[in-house]
Design a protein around this motif. Structure first.
Motif, PDB file in Angstrom:
ATOM      1  N   ALA A  76       0.839  -1.199   0.000  1.00 16.40           N
ATOM      2  CA  ALA A  76       0.000   0.000   0.000  1.00 16.40           C
ATOM      3  C   ALA A  76       0.875   1.250   0.000  1.00 16.40           C
ATOM      4  N   TRP A  77       1.912   1.243   0.806  1.00 20.31           N
ATOM      5  CA  TRP A  77       2.826   2.401   0.853  1.00 20.31           C
ATOM      6  C   TRP A  77       3.497   2.615  -0.507  1.00 20.31           C
ATOM      7  N   SER A  79       2.329   1.941  -3.259  1.00 16.35           N
ATOM      8  CA  SER A  79       1.301   2.341  -4.226  1.00 16.35           C
ATOM      9  C   SER A  79       0.751   3.735  -3.956  1.00 16.35           C
ATOM     10  N   ARG A  80       1.339   4.444  -3.017  1.00 16.91           N
ATOM     11  CA  ARG A  80       0.734   5.692  -2.520  1.00 16.91           C
ATOM     12  C   ARG A  80       0.506   6.750  -3.590  1.00 16.91           C
ATOM     13  N   THR A  81       1.222   6.716  -4.704  1.00 16.90           N
ATOM     14  CA  THR A  81       1.004   7.699  -5.767  1.00 16.90           C
ATOM     15  C   THR A  81       0.457   7.063  -7.035  1.00 16.90           C
ATOM     16  N   ALA A  82       0.169   5.789  -6.987  1.00 23.51           N
ATOM     17  CA  ALA A  82      -0.279   5.049  -8.169  1.00 23.51           C
ATOM     18  C   ALA A  82      -1.801   5.069  -8.288  1.00 23.51           C
ATOM     19  N   PRO A  83      -2.308   4.811  -9.480  1.00 22.86           N
ATOM     20  CA  PRO A  83      -3.770   4.802  -9.675  1.00 22.86           C
ATOM     21  C   PRO A  83      -4.501   3.763  -8.820  1.00 22.86           C
ATOM     22  N   HIS A  84      -3.813   2.717  -8.433  1.00 24.15           N
ATOM     23  CA  HIS A  84      -4.446   1.641  -7.655  1.00 24.15           C
ATOM     24  C   HIS A  84      -4.278   1.822  -6.148  1.00 24.15           C
ATOM     25  N   ARG A  85      -3.836   2.997  -5.707  1.00 25.18           N
ATOM     26  CA  ARG A  85      -3.513   3.191  -4.283  1.00 25.18           C
ATOM     27  C   ARG A  85      -4.699   2.924  -3.367  1.00 25.18           C
ATOM     28  N   LEU A  87      -7.239   0.930  -3.808  1.00 26.05           N
ATOM     29  CA  LEU A  87      -7.468  -0.516  -3.727  1.00 26.05           C
ATOM     30  C   LEU A  87      -6.447  -1.173  -2.806  1.00 26.05           C
ATOM     31  N   ALA A  88      -5.192  -0.789  -2.943  1.00 25.89           N
ATOM     32  CA  ALA A  88      -4.138  -1.374  -2.105  1.00 25.89           C
ATOM     33  C   ALA A  88      -4.342  -1.003  -0.639  1.00 25.89           C
ATOM     34  N   TRP A  89      -4.616   0.265  -0.377  1.00 23.40           N
ATOM     35  CA  TRP A  89      -4.833   0.686   1.022  1.00 23.40           C
ATOM     36  C   TRP A  89      -6.072   0.020   1.617  1.00 23.40           C
ATOM     37  N   SER A  90      -7.131  -0.079   0.828  1.00 22.31           N
ATOM     38  CA  SER A  90      -8.361  -0.718   1.323  1.00 22.31           C
ATOM     39  C   SER A  90      -8.151  -2.209   1.566  1.00 22.31           C
ATOM     40  N   GLY A  91      -7.403  -2.869   0.689  1.00 26.77           N
ATOM     41  CA  GLY A  91      -7.087  -4.284   0.886  1.00 26.77           C
ATOM     42  C   GLY A  91      -6.273  -4.505   2.144  1.00 26.77           C
ATOM     43  N   CYS A  92      -5.303  -3.630   2.357  1.00 23.90           N
ATOM     44  CA  CYS A  92      -4.490  -3.701   3.577  1.00 23.90           C
ATOM     45  C   CYS A  92      -5.371  -3.490   4.808  1.00 23.90           C
ATOM     46  N   ALA A 152      -6.034  -4.199  -7.155  1.00 27.29           N
ATOM     47  CA  ALA A 152      -4.855  -3.339  -7.247  1.00 27.29           C
ATOM     48  C   ALA A 152      -3.847  -3.936  -8.229  1.00 27.29           C
ATOM     49  N   LEU A 153      -3.656  -5.238  -8.177  1.00 27.96           N
ATOM     50  CA  LEU A 153      -2.760  -5.886  -9.126  1.00 27.96           C
ATOM     51  C   LEU A 153      -3.249  -5.708 -10.560  1.00 27.96           C
ATOM     52  N   THR A 154      -4.545  -5.834 -10.755  1.00 25.90           N
ATOM     53  CA  THR A 154      -5.119  -5.707 -12.088  1.00 25.90           C
ATOM     54  C   THR A 154      -4.927  -4.288 -12.623  1.00 25.90           C
ATOM     55  N   VAL A 155      -5.251  -3.294 -11.818  1.00 18.85           N
ATOM     56  CA  VAL A 155      -5.082  -1.899 -12.250  1.00 18.85           C
ATOM     57  C   VAL A 155      -3.605  -1.604 -12.495  1.00 18.85           C
ATOM     58  N   ARG A 156      -2.747  -2.094 -11.608  1.00 19.22           N
ATOM     59  CA  ARG A 156      -1.300  -1.872 -11.774  1.00 19.22           C
ATOM     60  C   ARG A 156      -0.819  -2.482 -13.077  1.00 19.22           C
TER      61      ARG A 156
END
Length: 159
Positions: A76-77, A79-85, A87-92, A152-156
């Motif tokens: 999540a960290w 991904s903090r500036t990525a489009p999937h951030r 999703l990553a933060w919510s998953g975490c 998040a993986l898919t968007v990434r």
């Protein structure tokens, strides 16, 4: 390319796998293990659950269960500036809540069952319904975390 950007994909993938393994464990308990044990007489139920609680504390399960939280936080960290951030933060966050439920509710119930003396019926009555309910909660949270990290993986992967 920075080290962080080179490791972001593998870290997110590994976190997703570990959350998935843990979610699967909790899901199997909700769908098969506990419903099967509910058919057992009290003494058998208590002994089998005690045995499961002993053997599940093994390196492979602990690697998945304990490793998923820090890896999903790192993912999540990263991904903090990525489009999937989000999703990553919510998953975490979803997995962190499942972890919290486990530590605050399920493990203390396991410990109480392990040290219970007296009748197996009383030990079971003090354990089963609450444990099954909170296992369903942590299973749902873990599955949600898995779905969000997979998203998040898919968007990434699309960028």
């Amino acid at each position: 390319m920075t080290t962080q950007s080179r490791t972001a994909g593998p870290v997110l993938l590994t976190a997703t796998i570990l959350v998935g393994l843990t979610a699967g464990t909790f899901f199997v308990f909700a769908c098969a293990v506990m419903p099967a044990l509910s058919r057992s007489e009290d003494r058998v139920f208590v002994q089998v659950v005690r045995d499961i609680n002993d053997v599940i504390q093994n390196p492979l399960f602990l690697l998945a269960f304990l490793g998923a939280l820090p890896l999903s936080a790192v993912a999540a960290w990263q991904s903090r500036t990525a489009p999937h951030r989000w999703l990553a933060w919510s998953g975490c966050a979803a997995y962190a809540l499942a972890f919290l439920v486990t530590v605050v509710v399920n493990v203390p119930l396991n410990d109480r069952l392990a040290s219970a003396t007296g009748s197996p019926a009383a030990a079971r009555a003090d354990f089963e319904d609450m444990w099954v309910l909170w296992n369903a909660v942590r299973a749902g949270l873990s599955v949600a975390g898995l779905g969000l990290l997979a998203g998040a993986l898919t968007v990434r992967g699309r960028r």
